[in-house]
Design an enzyme around this catalytic site. Structure first.
Site, mmCIF file in Angstrom:
data_model
loop_
_atom_site.group_PDB
_atom_site.id
_atom_site.type_symbol
_atom_site.label_atom_id
_atom_site.label_comp_id
_atom_site.label_asym_id
_atom_site.label_seq_id
_atom_site.Cartn_x
_atom_site.Cartn_y
_atom_site.Cartn_z
ATOM 1 N N GLY A 91 0.874 -1.314 0.041
ATOM 2 C CA GLY A 91 0.080 -0.146 0.043
ATOM 3 C C GLY A 91 0.761 1.307 0.019
ATOM 4 O O GLY A 91 0.772 2.154 -0.707
ATOM 5 N N SER A 166 -2.929 8.048 6.181
ATOM 6 C CA SER A 166 -1.747 9.000 6.358
ATOM 7 C C SER A 166 -1.193 8.896 4.982
ATOM 8 O O SER A 166 -0.250 9.801 4.658
ATOM 9 C CB SER A 166 -1.112 8.906 7.356
ATOM 10 O OG SER A 166 -0.334 7.702 7.325
ATOM 11 N N ASP A 310 -0.154 -0.505 13.287
ATOM 12 C CA ASP A 310 0.212 -1.618 12.849
ATOM 13 C C ASP A 310 0.674 -2.698 14.019
ATOM 14 O O ASP A 310 0.886 -3.868 13.564
ATOM 15 C CB ASP A 310 1.590 -1.397 11.918
ATOM 16 C CG ASP A 310 1.134 -0.946 10.424
ATOM 17 O OD1 ASP A 310 -0.048 -0.854 10.026
ATOM 18 O OD2 ASP A 310 2.133 -0.568 9.785
ATOM 19 N N ASN A 333 -9.450 2.710 10.645
ATOM 20 C CA ASN A 333 -8.951 2.688 9.250
ATOM 21 C C ASN A 333 -8.360 1.116 9.087
ATOM 22 O O ASN A 333 -7.564 0.947 8.054
ATOM 23 C CB ASN A 333 -8.015 4.125 8.918
ATOM 24 C CG ASN A 333 -6.737 3.782 9.318
ATOM 25 O OD1 ASN A 333 -6.273 2.998 10.312
ATOM 26 N ND2 ASN A 333 -5.692 4.404 8.725
ATOM 27 N N LYS A 337 -6.913 -1.985 5.295
ATOM 28 C CA LYS A 337 -5.631 -2.672 5.200
ATOM 29 C C LYS A 337 -5.680 -3.631 4.241
ATOM 30 O O LYS A 337 -6.409 -3.821 3.517
ATOM 31 C CB LYS A 337 -5.081 -2.581 6.440
ATOM 32 C CG LYS A 337 -5.206 -1.798 7.581
ATOM 33 C CD LYS A 337 -3.960 -0.601 7.231
ATOM 34 C CE LYS A 337 -4.135 0.357 8.356
ATOM 35 N NZ LYS A 337 -2.983 1.351 8.218
#
Ligand SMILES: O=C(O)C1=C[C@@H](OP(=O)(O)O)[C@@H](O)[C@H](O)C1
Ligand SMILES: C=C(OP(=O)(O)O)C(=O)O
EC number: 2.5.1.19
Length: 431
Positions: A91, A166, A310, A333, A337
């Protein structure tokens, strides 16, 4: 390949933390965006970092690597025109390179992981780049994405939403210094994973780039016409990956030492040390060394998970065995992922016997200090962090857990199971 995780009462030994994924991404990128030759010491080796190596080479950077370092001669503000880029399942690599692609006439980002990165939304970055003059083709904000940029792309007033990732803001912070015009970036809505932007600003400063950031990180002034300075960088140890090792040590009887974890790191996941401490895990953290002497006894905690995005899954795995109900809030959020790290992850935890609940932006864990049943097969959902966290649960389950397609752990931490084996964990691959 599947991994069979068999209950393991005791872990002991010392390991060197893997190298930071996020710093490796950033150092490779700023080295490629510089005109001279940079040296990056101890870069991460993983599928994501390999994807970035491949893409910056395609864009014209020259990379030479030995066991300890990578030497990068960058392409500066003039990447080589390339038709396609394959970012694998990474990502951050995709989002950062979408911004770099805005310097080129036409680049297509292909969709190699339709079940994972192929499902993730990039609309907010697409919108911001379009606002700067790029023309972008996409499938409702998802891969494949074709960016037509070049001379049409300008700095100036830029708006980007930070409510999903972000990485969109970081991508623009890497691009805008290279544009002729000065830029002002305004972050709309909210800014998730705000701590990670601190790593972007730190690396930009190291590369000689000037950025003026408001204290809430919602406004930025970026002078145009800047040049990245070729530099020597040293990659620190990785907290997100180590979070799973530390959680494994916390749920077992253990005497585990992890080296290369800086106390003063800007990685938000540094907070997992405090989370485990708050859970009652006996540990010390000094001179870059975390030493866990676990007794398997944990108590419930409540934390804002956005501070250590994470590391949340590994902390949830530890909370599965805590006395009481834990809550990790402000984690919406996680749904965007490698998989939906709330619904998909909790479904797998339930299969293993955990008592968990979800809200739109929360994970709630009713701990089971007596242990969970295990004895089931877990779907990895293409997600390295789900694999690592479910392994932690398997180590304290009553019967073995089989984690399907556990080889996807290599996205960030190819040596994860080797490290656990070195600590005495009963884990083995099955075809
Ligand atoms: O900027 C980065 O390198 C990253 C930012 C975070 O993503 P979000 O900002 O999407 O939460 C993090 O989860 C990811 O692993 C790496
Ligand atoms: C979300 C992650 O990575 P990315 O967004 O770079 O794919 C991660 O490493 O957990």
């Amino acid at each position: 390949m599947d991994m069979i995780v068999t209950p393991t009462p005791r872990l002991a030994g010392e390991i060197q933390a893997l190298s930071s994924k996020n710093y490796t991404t950033r150092y490779l990128l700023v080295a490629a965006l510089a005109e001279g030759t940079s040296v990056i010491r101890y870069p991460a080796h993983s599928e994501d970092s390999d994807a970035l190596r491949r893409c910056v080479r395609d864009l014209g950077a020259v990379l030479e690597e030995d066991d300890e370092k990578i030497v990068v001669t960058g392409f500066g503000s003039r990447p080589k025109p390339v038709k396609e880029l394959d970012v694998g399942n990474a990502g951050a690599v995709l989002r950062f390179l979408m911004a770099v692609a805005a310097l080129l006439p036409e680049v297509t980002f292909v969709n190699k992981y339709p079940e994972s990165l192929g499902k993730r939304p990039h609309d907010d970055l697409i919108k911001a780049l379009e606002g700067m003059g790029a023309t972008i083709e996409h499938r409702e904000g998802k891969l494949p994405i074709t960016i037509r940029g070049g001379d049409a792309v300008r700095g100036g007033k830029i708006q980007v939403s930070g409510s999903v990732s972000s990485q969109f803001l970081s991508a623009l912070l890497f691009l805008t210094p290279l544009l002729a015009e000065d830029s002002e970036i305004e972050v709309l809505n909210d800014l998730k994973s705000k701590v990670v932007v601190g790593q972007t600003l730190e690396v930009l400063a190291q590369a000689g780039i000037v950025v003026e950031a408001s204290s809430d990180l919602m406004h930025f002034k970026v002078p145009g016409g800047q040049r990245y300075r070729a530099q020597e960088y040293v990659v620190q140890g990785d907290y997100p990956g180590s979070a799973a090792i530390l959680a494994a040590a916390a749920v077992a009887e253990s005497d585990v030492t992890v080296h290369r974890l800086l106390e003063e790191s800007k990685q938000g996941e540094r907070a997992v040390v405090d989370v485990l401490k708050a859970m009652g895990t006996p540990l010390s953290h000094k001179d870059g060394v975390v030493h866990v002497q676990g007794n398997g006894k944990l108590r419930a905690v409540e934390f804002d998970g956005d501070e250590f995005t994470d590391g949340v899954l590994a902390m949830v795995a530890a909370a599965v065995f805590a006395e009481g109900t834990s809550r990790f809030y402000n984690v919406e959020n996680l749904r965007f992922k490698e998989c939906d790290r709330i619904t998909d992850y909790l479904a797998e935890l339930r299969k293993a016997g955990a008592n968990v609940e979800e809200k739109r932006d929360e994970i709630i864990v009713h701990g089971r200090p007596e242990g969970v049943e295990g004895g089931v097969t877990i779907d990895a959902h293409f997600d390295h962090r789900v694999i690592m966290a479910l392994t932690v649960v398997g180590l304290r389950a009553k019967a073995p857990l089989t984690i399907k397609d556990a080889h996807h752990v290599a996205k960030s931490y190819p040596n994860y199971f080797d490290h656990l084996t070195a600590l005495g964990a009963n884990v083995r691959w099955s075809e």
